[in-house]
Write a protein that holds these residues in place. Sequence first.
Motif, PDB file in Angstrom:
ATOM      1  N   MET A  11      16.259  44.175  27.341  1.00  0.00           N
ATOM      2  CA  MET A  11      15.651  43.143  26.495  1.00  0.00           C
ATOM      3  C   MET A  11      15.610  43.577  25.033  1.00  0.00           C
ATOM      4  SD  MET A  11      14.423  40.159  26.158  1.00  0.00           S
ATOM      5  CE  MET A  11      13.895  39.466  27.729  1.00  0.00           C
ATOM      6  N   THR A  12      15.341  44.857  24.796  1.00  0.00           N
ATOM      7  CA  THR A  12      15.363  45.364  23.422  1.00  0.00           C
ATOM      8  C   THR A  12      16.734  45.184  22.798  1.00  0.00           C
ATOM      9  OG1 THR A  12      13.658  47.013  23.954  1.00  0.00           O
ATOM     10  CG2 THR A  12      14.953  47.379  21.962  1.00  0.00           C
ATOM     11  N   ASN A  13      17.783  45.448  23.570  1.00  0.00           N
ATOM     12  CA  ASN A  13      19.145  45.285  23.052  1.00  0.00           C
ATOM     13  C   ASN A  13      19.474  43.825  22.761  1.00  0.00           C
ATOM     14  OD1 ASN A  13      19.683  48.001  23.063  1.00  0.00           O
ATOM     15  ND2 ASN A  13      20.717  47.988  25.039  1.00  0.00           N
ATOM     16  N   LEU A  14      18.941  42.914  23.556  1.00  0.00           N
ATOM     17  CA  LEU A  14      19.148  41.497  23.259  1.00  0.00           C
ATOM     18  C   LEU A  14      18.535  41.138  21.905  1.00  0.00           C
ATOM     19  CD1 LEU A  14      18.439  39.723  26.681  1.00  0.00           C
ATOM     20  CD2 LEU A  14      20.647  40.157  25.612  1.00  0.00           C
ATOM     21  N   VAL A  15      17.344  41.660  21.657  1.00  0.00           N
ATOM     22  CA  VAL A  15      16.653  41.360  20.398  1.00  0.00           C
ATOM     23  C   VAL A  15      17.388  41.989  19.217  1.00  0.00           C
ATOM     24  CG1 VAL A  15      14.527  41.701  19.089  1.00  0.00           C
ATOM     25  CG2 VAL A  15      14.408  41.078  21.509  1.00  0.00           C
ATOM     26  N   THR A  16      17.745  43.272  19.334  1.00  0.00           N
ATOM     27  CA  THR A  16      18.403  43.935  18.210  1.00  0.00           C
ATOM     28  C   THR A  16      19.799  43.369  17.960  1.00  0.00           C
ATOM     29  OG1 THR A  16      19.168  45.713  19.685  1.00  0.00           O
ATOM     30  CG2 THR A  16      17.099  46.066  18.495  1.00  0.00           C
ATOM     31  N   SER A  17      20.465  42.903  19.028  1.00  0.00           N
ATOM     32  CA  SER A  17      21.779  42.282  18.845  1.00  0.00           C
ATOM     33  C   SER A  17      21.655  40.971  18.083  1.00  0.00           C
ATOM     34  CB  SER A  17      22.446  42.032  20.200  1.00  0.00           C
ATOM     35  OG  SER A  17      22.720  43.238  20.858  1.00  0.00           O
ATOM     36  N   ARG A  18      20.650  40.168  18.451  1.00  0.00           N
ATOM     37  CA  ARG A  18      20.429  38.918  17.727  1.00  0.00           C
ATOM     38  C   ARG A  18      20.027  39.193  16.284  1.00  0.00           C
ATOM     39  NH1 ARG A  18      19.268  33.494  18.858  1.00  0.00           N
ATOM     40  NH2 ARG A  18      20.540  33.879  20.717  1.00  0.00           N
ATOM     41  N   TYR A  19      19.200  40.215  16.070  1.00  0.00           N
ATOM     42  CA  TYR A  19      18.807  40.601  14.714  1.00  0.00           C
ATOM     43  C   TYR A  19      20.049  40.985  13.893  1.00  0.00           C
ATOM     44  CZ  TYR A  19      16.765  43.438  10.960  1.00  0.00           C
ATOM     45  OH  TYR A  19      16.426  43.961   9.736  1.00  0.00           O
ATOM     46  N   ASP A  20      20.922  41.801  14.480  1.00  0.00           N
ATOM     47  CA  ASP A  20      22.142  42.218  13.795  1.00  0.00           C
ATOM     48  C   ASP A  20      23.008  41.016  13.456  1.00  0.00           C
ATOM     49  OD1 ASP A  20      24.103  44.437  13.055  1.00  0.00           O
ATOM     50  OD2 ASP A  20      25.267  43.337  14.541  1.00  0.00           O
ATOM     51  N   GLN A  21      23.079  40.057  14.379  1.00  0.00           N
ATOM     52  CA  GLN A  21      23.857  38.842  14.131  1.00  0.00           C
ATOM     53  C   GLN A  21      23.292  38.065  12.947  1.00  0.00           C
ATOM     54  OE1 GLN A  21      23.900  36.134  17.448  1.00  0.00           O
ATOM     55  NE2 GLN A  21      24.738  34.465  16.232  1.00  0.00           N
ATOM     56  N   PHE A  22      21.963  37.908  12.898  1.00  0.00           N
ATOM     57  CA  PHE A  22      21.328  37.193  11.791  1.00  0.00           C
ATOM     58  C   PHE A  22      21.597  37.889  10.459  1.00  0.00           C
ATOM     59  CE2 PHE A  22      17.800  35.221  14.626  1.00  0.00           C
ATOM     60  CZ  PHE A  22      18.710  34.277  15.068  1.00  0.00           C
ATOM     61  N   VAL A  23      21.480  39.216  10.444  1.00  0.00           N
ATOM     62  CA  VAL A  23      21.686  39.968   9.201  1.00  0.00           C
ATOM     63  C   VAL A  23      23.116  39.799   8.704  1.00  0.00           C
ATOM     64  CG1 VAL A  23      21.818  42.293   8.238  1.00  0.00           C
ATOM     65  CG2 VAL A  23      19.863  41.646   9.654  1.00  0.00           C
ATOM     66  N   ARG A  24      24.083  39.864   9.628  1.00  0.00           N
ATOM     67  CA  ARG A  24      25.480  39.706   9.234  1.00  0.00           C
ATOM     68  C   ARG A  24      25.760  38.299   8.710  1.00  0.00           C
ATOM     69  NH1 ARG A  24      28.971  43.707  11.123  1.00  0.00           N
ATOM     70  NH2 ARG A  24      27.986  45.260  12.472  1.00  0.00           N
ATOM     71  N   GLU A  25      25.202  37.297   9.377  1.00  0.00           N
ATOM     72  CA  GLU A  25      25.417  35.923   8.929  1.00  0.00           C
ATOM     73  C   GLU A  25      24.795  35.692   7.559  1.00  0.00           C
ATOM     74  OE1 GLU A  25      23.755  33.661  12.092  1.00  0.00           O
ATOM     75  OE2 GLU A  25      25.554  33.760  13.348  1.00  0.00           O
ATOM     76  N   GLU A  26      23.608  36.254   7.346  1.00  0.00           N
ATOM     77  CA  GLU A  26      22.943  36.101   6.048  1.00  0.00           C
ATOM     78  C   GLU A  26      23.744  36.786   4.946  1.00  0.00           C
ATOM     79  OE1 GLU A  26      18.652  37.215   3.943  1.00  0.00           O
ATOM     80  OE2 GLU A  26      18.875  37.336   6.121  1.00  0.00           O
ATOM     81  N   ALA A  27      24.277  37.975   5.237  1.00  0.00           N
ATOM     82  CA  ALA A  27      25.083  38.693   4.248  1.00  0.00           C
ATOM     83  C   ALA A  27      26.356  37.916   3.925  1.00  0.00           C
ATOM     84  CB  ALA A  27      25.426  40.078   4.769  1.00  0.00           C
ATOM     85  N   ALA A  28      26.954  37.302   4.947  1.00  0.00           N
ATOM     86  CA  ALA A  28      28.167  36.516   4.724  1.00  0.00           C
ATOM     87  C   ALA A  28      27.866  35.297   3.852  1.00  0.00           C
ATOM     88  CB  ALA A  28      28.765  36.087   6.055  1.00  0.00           C
ATOM     89  N   ARG A  29      26.731  34.643   4.120  1.00  0.00           N
ATOM     90  CA  ARG A  29      26.357  33.473   3.302  1.00  0.00           C
ATOM     91  C   ARG A  29      26.119  33.876   1.853  1.00  0.00           C
ATOM     92  NH1 ARG A  29      23.349  32.108   7.982  1.00  0.00           N
ATOM     93  NH2 ARG A  29      21.490  33.058   7.067  1.00  0.00           N
ATOM     94  N   GLU A  30      25.429  34.995   1.656  1.00  0.00           N
ATOM     95  CA  GLU A  30      25.155  35.443   0.294  1.00  0.00           C
ATOM     96  C   GLU A  30      26.450  35.800  -0.441  1.00  0.00           C
ATOM     97  OE1 GLU A  30      22.432  38.646   0.722  1.00  0.00           O
ATOM     98  OE2 GLU A  30      20.704  37.352   1.112  1.00  0.00           O
ATOM     99  N   ALA A  31      27.368  36.436   0.293  1.00  0.00           N
ATOM    100  CA  ALA A  31      28.644  36.802  -0.331  1.00  0.00           C
ATOM    101  C   ALA A  31      29.429  35.571  -0.742  1.00  0.00           C
ATOM    102  CB  ALA A  31      29.462  37.661   0.632  1.00  0.00           C
ATOM    103  N   LEU A  32      29.411  34.543   0.115  1.00  0.00           N
ATOM    104  CA  LEU A  32      30.132  33.317  -0.209  1.00  0.00           C
ATOM    105  C   LEU A  32      29.490  32.590  -1.384  1.00  0.00           C
ATOM    106  CD1 LEU A  32      31.018  31.920   3.331  1.00  0.00           C
ATOM    107  CD2 LEU A  32      32.555  32.936   1.653  1.00  0.00           C
ATOM    108  N   GLU A  33      28.165  32.639  -1.471  1.00  0.00           N
ATOM    109  CA  GLU A  33      27.492  31.985  -2.597  1.00  0.00           C
ATOM    110  C   GLU A  33      27.885  32.634  -3.921  1.00  0.00           C
ATOM    111  OE1 GLU A  33      25.508  29.334  -3.069  1.00  0.00           O
ATOM    112  OE2 GLU A  33      25.986  28.789  -1.003  1.00  0.00           O
TER     113      GLU A  33
END
Length: 348
Positions: free
Chosen positions: A196-218
């Motif tokens: 369960m911890t890995n599910l949470v940290t994987s989703r967290y990592d996904q959110f961080v990557r998506e946010e970084a990609a959005r910021e880079a595109l902006e």
Amino acid sequence: MKFVNQLVVSSLAVAILSGCAGSAAERRQAKDDFKYLDVESTPPLVSSPDQTLEHYPDYDIPAGDYTGGIGKQVDIRPPQQVLELIPGARTEQKDGEVTLWLLTKEERDKVWETVKTLIADQDQISLAEETENRLETDWIVWEEEDEEETLASRYEIERFEQNSRYGFRISLIGWKEGGKELPVSRTNKERYNTFMTNLVTSRYDQFVREEAAREALELVKVIPLSMGKDRSGLPIIIARAEYNVFWQRVPELLPVMGFNLEERNQSQGTIKASYVAPDDEFWERVGTKPLGYSPESYTFLLGDLGNRTSINITDASGKPVTEDMLEQMLPVLAAVMKDDSATTTEEE
């Protein structure tokens, strides 16, 4: 492992190490049978009065009151490991519980919000209790190929502060096998708290990557474009942005201009699209002349020039389009990038 009814928790695969192929019992248990459990204790060795026995303690079993599984209860699968997906976070595992220690309160709270988002996104996860710093889930049903029965579990999830450190803890508090509630074993705690911890940290990592990609595109929403020449002297469009950045941008722009995407290959830098001219309203909005392109398939060829990206276009027969057609494309691309209302986001 998966949730029942094909529930997908994270796009990032969370690895569970399994044994060789076979039944669930074979993957969990030792290869041979359990006849050793029926073996009677060996009586003490009795020697004749005239013999002196030498005793070597090397293989003595230490005295003590030991508890634990035997036979089929022993799980031989490799233990799970917590994925280190949060930079700077420290993992502490004690008595089967997993605690993450985060560097800052903000980061800890971001993990907390990730859990709440994960739960809100899944119909099969519901909360039995919720307070500001504690969540208790209802029964979550799982299916795993290494288990003989359908499993269900309940979790307590907490965030807290201790000695100026910011903690996040997941605890397995309820366990069912085949619909029957059983005591929570240490083995199950260690395995499924980590899962369960890995599910949470994987989703967290996904959110961080998506946010970084959005910021880079902006940051590069409007990319300067100009005409240039390749090494052979042929005309190309040059985008003043790195290849990986511009590649993310192009699939948003082309459909707006009337190019319906058919195939994409990032490693080869090719995008195949069929052209259907937009209506007059579009050209009035972007303020450019209509493209003089025929309604056919075109292939956009993107090249990596370091801090720049080259763009060339070939027609349906594979021949490069004329310099005039490239020059027509340049102002339209530039105008679409500036026109927020025209840009649509397409999922990669």
